[in-house]
Design a protein around this motif. Structure first.
Motif, PDB file in Angstrom:
ATOM      1  N   SER B  89     -48.419  27.066  28.010  1.00  0.00           N
ATOM      2  CA  SER B  89     -47.803  26.943  29.337  1.00  0.00           C
ATOM      3  C   SER B  89     -48.468  27.789  30.418  1.00  0.00           C
ATOM      4  CB  SER B  89     -46.320  27.309  29.254  1.00  0.00           C
ATOM      5  OG  SER B  89     -45.712  27.136  30.504  1.00  0.00           O
ATOM      6  N   GLN B 127     -42.616  21.216  30.815  1.00  0.00           N
ATOM      7  CA  GLN B 127     -43.886  21.439  31.535  1.00  0.00           C
ATOM      8  C   GLN B 127     -44.066  20.393  32.637  1.00  0.00           C
ATOM      9  OE1 GLN B 127     -45.397  24.127  30.721  1.00  0.00           O
ATOM     10  NE2 GLN B 127     -44.283  24.499  28.828  1.00  0.00           N
ATOM     11  N   ILE B 130     -46.356  21.219  35.949  1.00  0.00           N
ATOM     12  CA  ILE B 130     -47.646  21.917  35.811  1.00  0.00           C
ATOM     13  C   ILE B 130     -48.707  21.337  36.735  1.00  0.00           C
ATOM     14  CG2 ILE B 130     -47.339  22.792  33.473  1.00  0.00           C
ATOM     15  CD1 ILE B 130     -48.760  20.303  32.426  1.00  0.00           C
TER      16      ILE B 130
END
Lengths: 97, 392
Positions: B89, B127, B130
């Motif tokens: 991450s 996520q 992102i």
């Protein structure tokens, strides 16, 4: 807010925010983060240059008289020069004064 | 014209990466993604692909290697899943704004705790922001095709952004399907060599990934966001060219028997195939039901989705992710925002199903449609509902 010569709008930012010009951070005059400034007592100073050596921002330079002077456009007021000075010639003074 | 073979989807994806002539693969094995990179390591070791296969100590290192190799101008690929994606991450947020066109397969899997190796979408939804382009595959053929498409789009100089192809763990990754593996000549015609706009070069020094002080950060985020939004044109162009060369058509949003449907199921990924069977079964019984499937998740194809939803009065949105304490699942929230205060907007009901490998069967889809219909008449007390959860 820091004074910046290189400030641009989002459309003019370099691709990927890459930096092509070495040393371009000099354009970011970030001294206004400082809350206190180093003041030199020339009576005590022996011109050894320890402040110049230890300054993490490389903002010290030597004057014609041989003393070392911090550039207030970049000095962050961290006080490392005052801490390292073997003669206690540098005093950190609050910016309000 | 390519060759149709019975092949495990993971192996087929590895073959697609080989056909794409990847230069660098940096990956760490994690179930259910392992077969992809395991097969790629064999391909590289056998000399079938002239690439650097970097065996790293973690996914954090894998993504770090990928950033470096992409910055150096290498066609870069990796794959991961679940806890591995979570471990990546910190690094995942870098290649987007830095405009590094890494391609990654995520074999979607639940996140611990409790530990689960099985399929849902919670890993990728954690996520979501992102800043990568993201697509979701429905079947093995699509997983292969979207992988080639990802290289084509990500590396396009107008885009230059990283891209994730999501495939459902096990349900796709470990299933043997009939898949057309394209010919090398076709792939070469579709996918030009990677010519980065900027690369690390000792003769032309460049700083990548500098600090963005408050006077610059907002502008940098704006530039990245605009690049993501603008990528849609190339994504569509990439699918158009794909259809011309390979004969298979892809769109940001797909529909199934949605014309004049009162209720539309909304899905992402492989459960869409079961959903189509459910639509057929319900249509046979005279119900006015259809399906809308989201293939392109980021950038979200708002106009295409609104068009696909047509004049349906009810959307039954299925999230394979339960964000604790949230108003509803991420896909449900996205669509509620999309239609907010739009004249003639459908009523949107959010359902959470298929967590941690729980099957979403035809009967479950029928239950969801029945509930959505009932909620359209009588407003539910909750903003979403978890389907198939045992009360006692």
């Amino acid at each position: 807010m820091a004074q910046i010569d290189a400030i641009v709008g989002w459309k003019d930012l370099p691709f990927g925010c890459h930096v092509y010009e070495p040393g371009s951070t000099a354009k970011f005059r970030t001294g206004d983060w400082r809350s206190q400034r180093p003041v030199l007592d020339k009576e005590k100073c022996i011109k050894c240059g320890m402040c110049w050596v230890f300054c993490p921002d490389m903002c010290y330079s030597q004057t014609e008289e041989g003393y070392f002077e911090a550039n207030m456009e970049y000095c962050k007021g961290c006080g490392i020069c005052a801490h390292e000075c073997p003669k206690d010639a540098i005093t950190m003074v609050p910016e309000e004064d | 014209m390519g060759k149709r073979v019975g092949i495990e989807v993971s192996i087929a994806i590895a073959d697609a990466v080989k056909l794409a002539r990847a230069d660098v693969i940096a990956a760490y094995p994690i179930t259910p993604q392992t077969h992809i990179v395991e097969h790629l390591s064999e391909i590289v070791a056998n000399g079938e692909l002239d690439a650097e296969f970097i065996t790293v100590e973690s996914e954090h290192a894998a993504m770090s290697c990928c950033c470096g190799s992409s910055a150096a101008g290498a066609r870069t690929y990796t794959a991961t899943s679940s806890q591995g994606l979570a471990l990546m991450s910190e690094i995942l947020y870098h290649p987007g704004p830095m405009r590094l066109p890494i391609v990654m397969t995520v074999a979607n899997r639940a996140l611990a705790a409790p530990i689960s190796i099985w399929n849902d979408h919670q890993d990728i939804m954690a996520q979501r922001d992102i800043g990568w382009i993201q697509t979701f595959a429905e079947n093995g053929q699509e997983a292969v095709d979207l992988t080639l498409h990802a290289f084509r789009v990500a590396e396009d100089r107008k885009v230059s952004l990283p891209m994730i192809v999501n495939i459902d763990g096990f349900t796709l990754s470990h299933v043997i399907e009939p898949i057309v593996i394209p010919d090398q000549e076709e792939v070469d015609a579709y996918l030009p060599a990677f010519k980065p706009r900027v690369r690390l070069d000792v003769k032309k020094p460049v700083t990548m990934g500098p600090v963005g002080i408050p006077e610059v950060y907002t502008e940098a985020k704006m530039a990245h966001n605009e690049a993501i939004k603008a990528s849609k044109r190339v994504i569509l162009q990439g699918w158009k060219e794909f259809a011309e060369i390979f004969g298979r058509e892809y769109n940001p949003v797909e529909t199934y028997r949605s014309e004049d449907a009162e209720v539309l199921l909304v899905t992402m990924g492989s459960i869409s195939e079961t959903a189509m069977s459910a639509v057929d079964a319900m249509r046979d019984k005279g119900a006015s039901v259809g399906l809308v499937r989201i293939r392109l998740w980021r950038p979200f194809p708002g106009p295409e989705f609104r068009k696909a939803a047509g004049k349906a009065s009810v959307l039954a949105v299925i999230d394979r992710c339960l964000p604790p304490g949230a108003v509803c699942g991420p896909v449900g929230a996205e669509l509620r925002s999309l239609f907010y205060k739009m004249p003639g907007a459908p009523k949107i009901f959010s359902f959470v199903a298929g967590l941690g490998g729980r099957d979403v069967t035809v009967e479950r889809f029928e239950e969801i449609v029945d509930k959505a219909r009932a909620y359209a008449k009588k407003r539910p007390t909750e903003l979403y509902e978890v389907i198939g959860v045992r009360e006692i």
